[in-house]
Design an enzyme around this catalytic site. Structure first.
Site, short mmCIF file in Angstrom:
data_model
loop_
_atom_site.label_atom_id
_atom_site.label_comp_id
_atom_site.label_asym_id
_atom_site.label_seq_id
_atom_site.Cartn_x
_atom_site.Cartn_y
_atom_site.Cartn_z
N TYR A 169 49.63 41.42 42.05
CA TYR A 169 48.36 41.72 41.38
C TYR A 169 48.18 40.84 40.14
O TYR A 169 47.13 40.21 39.95
CB TYR A 169 48.28 43.19 40.99
CG TYR A 169 47.09 43.51 40.12
CD1 TYR A 169 45.81 43.55 40.66
CD2 TYR A 169 47.23 43.73 38.75
CE1 TYR A 169 44.69 43.80 39.87
CE2 TYR A 169 46.13 43.98 37.95
CZ TYR A 169 44.86 44.02 38.52
OH TYR A 169 43.77 44.27 37.72
N SER A 178 41.18 41.16 34.09
CA SER A 178 41.94 42.33 33.68
C SER A 178 42.81 41.91 32.51
O SER A 178 43.10 40.71 32.35
CB SER A 178 42.83 42.82 34.83
OG SER A 178 43.79 43.76 34.38
#
Length: 271
Positions: free
Chosen positions: A144, A131
């Site tokens: 995260y 990501s």
């Protein structure tokens, strides 16, 4: 015909990647916990597997099935993952550990399982879906982002380990993509920290993530995965999707405090 294993294939990026790889000529095994959600893939001739990336027996069994049926795995796409947001103060450590199990340790275990087969063949490619969150950061997303920073570092080290055996390791860094991810992340954020000391930040960050209405379709990332899979000499990283390249550029050129100010300014604007 080359064989690909795609995890997290019941929706979003994983589902689209399975379809595009099949179009590119791969025999595709699509793996996920929600097998019924993959009936559309099965109807296309894509082979579906029940696989939970937090369960070792499930992963070993899935890889064993592929080897038994085809004798090879040429491409592993580690896509399974999720985002669970909330202030570090508020998130139970069990939830933090589970996010690492899904996003990092499941990915690493599958590398352990497929690498011997790729090494024996003298070739292979592993694509880890990270990501832009593996290079940037935001408040209320510490766990995260920690998992995605870990994926980035793990991928770099494994790339060097496996290169002598003809195995490439590639990282794909999606920006904003229209998937279930955003709804899950914001839902967990509001549940975990929505009514306490961080309520103002929660409101701002939820507003910021609401801009994902402008996000890219999952096929944008699926096309990048196919490109990385077929390239003679793939890049080590590919960034794609809404906002990915501008955010990574800003992170690269701005000092930490300037990036902090920029990000907090965006949150106030959308919150």
């Amino acid at each position: 015909m080359k064989v690909a294993l795609v995890t997290g294939a019941s929706s979003g990026i994983g589902e689209s990647t399975a379809v595009e790889l099949q179009k590119a000529g791969y025999t595709v095994y699509a793996a996920a916990r929600r097998v019924r959600r993959m009936e559309g893939l099965a109807a296309r001739g894509i082979r579906t597997l029940l696989m939970d990336v937090t369960d070792d027996e499930s992963m070993a069994g899935g890889v064993g099935k592929i080897i038994a049926e085809t004798g090879r795995i040429d491409l592993l796409v580690n896509n399974a993952g999720y985002g669970s947001y909330g202030a570090v103060e508020d998130v139970p450590l069990d939830e933090a550990r589970y996010q690492f199990e899904v996003n990092v340790f499941g990915l690493a275990r599958l590398i352990q399982l497929v690498a011997p087969h790729m090494r024996a063949a003298g070739s292979g490619r592993i694509v880890n879906i990270s990501s832009i969150g593996g290079r940037i950061y935001e408040p209320l997303g510490a766990w995260y982002h920690s998992t995605k920073f870990a994926v980035e570092g793990l991928s770099d080290s494994v790339r060097l380990e496996l290169k002598p055996f003809g195995i490439d390791v590639v990282v794909v860094q999606p920006g904003g993509i229209k998937t279930e991810w955003g709804g899950i992340a914001v839902g967990n954020l509001e549940k975990t920290s929505g009514g306490g000391a961080y309520e103002g930040q929660v409101r701002q960050l939820a507003g910021f993530h609401a801009q994902m209405g402008r996000a890219s379709e999952p096929k944008v990332i699926a096309d990048v995965v196919v490109k990385a899979a077929r390239a003679r000499r793939p890049r080590t990283r590919y960034a794609a999707g809404f906002g990915a390249k501008p955010m990574l550029f800003a992170r690269g050129v701005l000092p930490d405090r300037a990036f902090d100010a920029m990000f907090l300014g965006l949150m106030r604007r959308f919150g």
